[in-house]
Design an enzyme around this catalytic site. Structure first.
Site, PDB file in Angstrom:
ATOM      1  N   LYS A 111     -15.630   2.571   3.733  1.00  0.00           N
ATOM      2  CA  LYS A 111     -16.161   1.254   4.093  1.00  0.00           C
ATOM      3  C   LYS A 111     -16.943   1.288   5.404  1.00  0.00           C
ATOM      4  O   LYS A 111     -17.712   0.373   5.688  1.00  0.00           O
ATOM      5  CB  LYS A 111     -15.031   0.222   4.166  1.00  0.00           C
ATOM      6  CG  LYS A 111     -14.456  -0.073   2.791  1.00  0.00           C
ATOM      7  CD  LYS A 111     -13.327  -1.089   2.840  1.00  0.00           C
ATOM      8  CE  LYS A 111     -12.786  -1.359   1.449  1.00  0.00           C
ATOM      9  NZ  LYS A 111     -11.502  -2.053   1.457  1.00  0.00           N
ATOM     10  N   LYS A 192     -13.594   2.733  -9.684  1.00  0.00           N
ATOM     11  CA  LYS A 192     -12.487   1.855 -10.070  1.00  0.00           C
ATOM     12  C   LYS A 192     -12.950   0.398 -10.131  1.00  0.00           C
ATOM     13  O   LYS A 192     -13.867   0.003  -9.401  1.00  0.00           O
ATOM     14  CB  LYS A 192     -11.307   2.040  -9.109  1.00  0.00           C
ATOM     15  CG  LYS A 192     -11.315   1.142  -7.925  1.00  0.00           C
ATOM     16  CD  LYS A 192     -10.077   1.311  -7.070  1.00  0.00           C
ATOM     17  CE  LYS A 192     -10.384   0.829  -5.674  1.00  0.00           C
ATOM     18  NZ  LYS A 192     -10.085  -0.485  -5.292  1.00  0.00           N
ATOM     19  N   LYS A 195     -12.757  -5.800  -6.663  1.00  0.00           N
ATOM     20  CA  LYS A 195     -13.220  -7.171  -6.432  1.00  0.00           C
ATOM     21  C   LYS A 195     -14.674  -7.173  -6.000  1.00  0.00           C
ATOM     22  O   LYS A 195     -15.380  -8.145  -6.186  1.00  0.00           O
ATOM     23  CB  LYS A 195     -12.375  -7.824  -5.334  1.00  0.00           C
ATOM     24  CG  LYS A 195     -10.900  -7.925  -5.660  1.00  0.00           C
ATOM     25  CD  LYS A 195     -10.194  -8.767  -4.611  1.00  0.00           C
ATOM     26  CE  LYS A 195      -8.767  -8.347  -4.379  1.00  0.00           C
ATOM     27  NZ  LYS A 195      -8.582  -7.667  -3.090  1.00  0.00           N
TER      28      LYS A 195
END
Ligand code: TYM
Length: 325
Positions: A111, A192, A195
């Site tokens: 991230k 994967k 969200k």
């Protein structure tokens, strides 16, 4: 008997991976005062965020979790920021965590790599997650595979603290569901389901039946036409079989043997996903009409949580060398 805890960060919308990875494993085995389920709103502040959206999603997540089976009569149900002991313990645990340890976290590396304005909280939130777990003496943490490294860090921190300052914390272990610890994105089966990735590849718990069916029917498949459970070579089909297996309880290889072809498999998966999520969507519609009832449930949760959390923080402060007030 030890406690079980799991949390959900209100960024994006809850999806089928969250459901099978962590919601269902927790709500299927709720035991009064032993099960804790919470919305980890503080974790939503680690990346650029819209304050109004975090506030709205926190309440929405609480309602979806209740709709998905979280039972306040059998679980302690709360919003993380309502219990100040989470952040209080976080600081104490930062004092037994190495900078190098925090920097090695895969999620931090991923991230932070494309951003030149990385928040310090992105580096330290795994320590907050350790605090979430250790605060309640949770022995088991039902989570998806992507949380492995974070639960291992919580273990390391607990062991290090106990060895240095005395036995304050229960050392937790991660519990993965038998299938579906890592449900993949339908449109891109190499990543994967999450969200924040493609809406087309993510089966949201609140998607309408038509939307769910549309997404499943358009799922990426693999070259050839054989329906076989072979995650290494046929990741698209294996993911559909995993989802089917998580919905029905059937072994993925058995489900493969029963399927006609790709279209037949997709129809079966769509039916199973809709049957799984339909009751959640209906209960959510009822709860959504009464946000005050959800807030009331959250208030009760705070009181029960603080009874446990307050004692843990007091013990940790004493052990680490702070003078009692
Ligand atoms: P979060 O909100 O990203 O995800 C919530 C849970 O869903 C699981 N999950 C999946 N499982 C299977 N397949 C997938 N594709 C998939 N995607 C997500 C996650 O593994 C997780 O269990 N930091 C945590 C929340 C947290 C927490 C905690 C969890 C904060 N404190 C203490 C347990 C204990 C997070 O952001 O999860």
């Amino acid at each position: 008997m030890s406690r079980r805890i799991t949390g959900f960060t209100p960024s994006g919308e809850l999806h089928l991976g969250n459901y099978f990875g962590a919601i269902k494993p927790l709500v299927d085995e709720q035991i009064p005062d032993r099960s804790i389920i919470f919305v980890s709103d503080l974790h939503a502040l680690t990346l650029d965020h819209d304050p109004a959206a975090v506030r709205r999603r926190t309440l929405e997540f609480a309602a979806v979790l209740l709709a998905a089976g979280a039972d306040p009569a059998r679980s302690i149900f709360l919003v993380q920021s309502h219990v100040p002991e989470h952040t209080e313990l976080h600081y104490l645990l930062e004092s037994v965590t190495g900078y190098g340890e925090a920097r090695r976290m895969i999620q931090f590396k991923e991230k932070s790599k494309d951003s030149d304005r990385v928040r310090v909280s992105l580096l330290t939130y795994p320590v907050l997650m350790a605090a979430d777990i250790l605060l309640y003496h949770a022995g088991e943490v039902p989570v998806g595979a992507d949380q492995r490294q974070h639960v291992e860090l919580a273990r390391d921190i607990a062991e290090r603290f106990n060895a240095a300052y005395g036995p304050v914390f229960t050392v937790p272990r991660m519990v993965n569901p038998p299938v579906a610890a890592r449900i993949m994105d339908l449109a891109r089966p190499a990543v994967k389901m999450s969200k924040s990735t493609s809406p087309a590849g993510t089966l949201r718990l609140l998607d309408s039946p038509d939307t769910l069916r549309h997404k499943v029917m358009r799922a990426a498949t693999d070259p050839g036409s054989a329906v076989e459970y072979d995650p290494g070579n046929r990741p698209g089909i294996a993911n559909l079989l995993t989802i089917l297996s998580a919905c029905t309880g059937e072994d993925p290889a058995d489900a493969a043997a029963r399927s006609g072809g790709y279209a037949d498999l997709k129809r079966t998966v769509a039916d199973a996903v809709i049957a799984t999520t339909d009751p959640i969507r209906h209960r959510y519609a009822d709860l959504g009409r009464d946000p005050e009832a959800v807030r009331k449930i959250l208030q009760d949760g705070v009181i029960r949580a603080r009874l446990i959390a307050g004692n843990t923080v007091a013990a940790a402060k004493r052990a680490i060398g702070l003078l009692p007030a």
